[in-house]
Design an enzyme around this catalytic site. Structure first.
Site, PDB file in Angstrom:
ATOM      1  N   PRO A 128      47.465   1.856 -24.598  1.00  0.00           N
ATOM      2  CA  PRO A 128      48.058   3.358 -24.805  1.00  0.00           C
ATOM      3  C   PRO A 128      49.511   3.186 -25.251  1.00  0.00           C
ATOM      4  O   PRO A 128      50.347   2.416 -24.964  1.00  0.00           O
ATOM      5  CB  PRO A 128      48.281   4.052 -23.437  1.00  0.00           C
ATOM      6  CG  PRO A 128      47.217   3.109 -22.540  1.00  0.00           C
ATOM      7  CD  PRO A 128      47.082   1.776 -23.103  1.00  0.00           C
ATOM      8  N   LYS A 129      50.056   4.126 -26.131  1.00  0.00           N
ATOM      9  CA  LYS A 129      51.094   4.039 -26.603  1.00  0.00           C
ATOM     10  C   LYS A 129      52.029   5.179 -25.926  1.00  0.00           C
ATOM     11  O   LYS A 129      52.104   6.157 -26.108  1.00  0.00           O
ATOM     12  CB  LYS A 129      51.359   4.383 -28.118  1.00  0.00           C
ATOM     13  CG  LYS A 129      52.799   4.081 -28.759  1.00  0.00           C
ATOM     14  CD  LYS A 129      52.769   4.396 -30.391  1.00  0.00           C
ATOM     15  CE  LYS A 129      54.180   3.998 -30.879  1.00  0.00           C
ATOM     16  NZ  LYS A 129      55.090   4.697 -30.168  1.00  0.00           N
ATOM     17  N   PHE A 130      53.038   4.689 -25.122  1.00  0.00           N
ATOM     18  CA  PHE A 130      53.827   5.632 -24.303  1.00  0.00           C
ATOM     19  C   PHE A 130      54.919   6.259 -24.999  1.00  0.00           C
ATOM     20  O   PHE A 130      55.428   5.446 -25.909  1.00  0.00           O
ATOM     21  CB  PHE A 130      54.432   4.953 -23.097  1.00  0.00           C
ATOM     22  CG  PHE A 130      53.242   4.500 -22.016  1.00  0.00           C
ATOM     23  CD1 PHE A 130      53.102   5.570 -20.793  1.00  0.00           C
ATOM     24  CD2 PHE A 130      52.574   3.388 -22.036  1.00  0.00           C
ATOM     25  CE1 PHE A 130      52.111   5.085 -19.734  1.00  0.00           C
ATOM     26  CE2 PHE A 130      51.368   3.163 -21.159  1.00  0.00           C
ATOM     27  CZ  PHE A 130      51.322   4.119 -20.047  1.00  0.00           C
ATOM     28  N   GLU A 173      51.116   8.977 -26.834  1.00  0.00           N
ATOM     29  CA  GLU A 173      51.286   9.075 -28.352  1.00  0.00           C
ATOM     30  C   GLU A 173      49.933   8.848 -29.136  1.00  0.00           C
ATOM     31  O   GLU A 173      49.710   9.157 -30.185  1.00  0.00           O
ATOM     32  CB  GLU A 173      52.566   8.418 -28.848  1.00  0.00           C
ATOM     33  CG  GLU A 173      53.879   8.853 -28.738  1.00  0.00           C
ATOM     34  CD  GLU A 173      54.906   8.342 -29.479  1.00  0.00           C
ATOM     35  OE1 GLU A 173      55.333   9.101 -30.213  1.00  0.00           O
ATOM     36  OE2 GLU A 173      55.037   7.126 -29.416  1.00  0.00           O
ATOM     37  N   GLY A 174      49.497   7.720 -28.526  1.00  0.00           N
ATOM     38  CA  GLY A 174      48.213   6.969 -29.471  1.00  0.00           C
ATOM     39  C   GLY A 174      48.068   5.679 -28.750  1.00  0.00           C
ATOM     40  O   GLY A 174      48.029   5.391 -27.901  1.00  0.00           O
TER      41      GLY A 174
END
Length: 292
Positions: free
Chosen positions: A22-24, A168-169
């Site tokens: 996961p993109k924090f 975010e993604g």
């Protein structure tokens, strides 16, 4: 220390030998545990140790020689809060302790660069990841490893569902890839080109702003937006005029990434921006984010 970077992609990469994280929505920080001290370095190279006394205390449990790459995040009502983490990152020592009590930070580690006297960057990601989870297992929150999967379907589910938590993604890495600072070996898939950014300053004046200096998630060096549209300029002029006088003293004489000087303001306003994917990307302010 130069950090590894990611290049944007428009669809989920698939294939063998890939890892998904996961993109924090936070503040990129390298954590160095030296004998007798902890050092926190932002992506720009700025030392932000004094801004995060809670993380310093937590990181003292790590063995000397540990170097981590990760994201500092602040959670508000189950979501990452970029405005809150940026407020913390800009705080000076006198205010940092009080903010740490009100807005406690977490460190989401996604890579282990060194342990003891051993440089792990040349090793493949799969080995660095195994060492990372082994190292952090007994430490626990607020310093912890980000989730990771090699399953494409799980990654796709994360991408579709974790937006509710402010994710975010995804970041995609090769399992056999080394850690190369300054290189865009990783890939990042965001939900859109629309992002929230914290206003660090203005060009022009508060009552007649021409453009903004904004800080984007994962960075701490302000970028200059394109000139504000009339409606956005009017909205921001009112909000900027209502702010207390002055900005962070540390930002005096500050310039954006392209060298443009700006007038610092307290980092309390959040705007929605769109970024183009051209060779020379533009950052355009869509609107002021109002408190929910």
């Amino acid at each position: 220390m130069e950090v590894a970077l990611a290049r944007p992609v428009e669809r989920l990469p698939r294939g063998t030998g890939l890892a998904y994280e996961p993109k924090f929505d936070g503040h990129r920080v390298v954590l160095l545990r030296d004998p007798g001290r902890v050092l926190l370095q932002a992506r720009s190279g700025r030392i932000v140790t004094d801004a995060f006394p809670d993380l310093v205390t937590a990181a003292e449990a790590l063995p000397a020689g540990t170097v981590l790459d990760g994201e500092v995040v602040v959670w508000t009502e189950g979501r990452t809060d970029f405005a809150a983490v940026q407020k913390r990152a800009m705080a000076r020592r006198g205010r940092a302790a009080e903010l740490a009590r009100r807005l406690p930070a977490s460190y989401a580690a996604f890579d282990l660069l060194a342990t003891g006297t051993t440089d792990l960057r040349p090793l493949p990601y799969r080995r660095r990841r195994a060492a990372l989870t082994h190292l952090l297992a007994p430490v626990g929150p607020p310093v912890q490893a980000v989730p990771m999967t090699t399953d494409e379907e799980v990654a796709s589910l994360w991408y579709e569902t974790l937006t509710a938590n402010g994710i975010e993604g995804l970041v995609v890495k090769r399992l056999d890839g080394p850690y190369r600072g300054g290189r865009r070996d990783w890939r990042k898939l965001r939900h859109s080109d629309t992002r929230d950014a914290v206003v660090a300053g203005v060009t022009g004046s508060r009552t007649h702003p021409r453009a903004l200096a904004v800080v984007l998630p994962g960075d701490d060096t302000p970028v200059l937006t394109s000139p504000l549209a009339p409606a956005v300029r009017a909205q921001l002029a009112g909000a900027l005029a209502a702010l207390p006088p002055g900005g962070e003293p540390a930002a005096a004489g500050a310039v954006t990434t392209d060298g443009t000087p700006y007038l610092p303001v307290p980092p309390v306003l959040t705007v929605e921006v769109r970024q183009s994917s051209t060779r020379h990307p533009l950052t355009t302010v869509s609107r002021l984010r109002l408190p929910e």
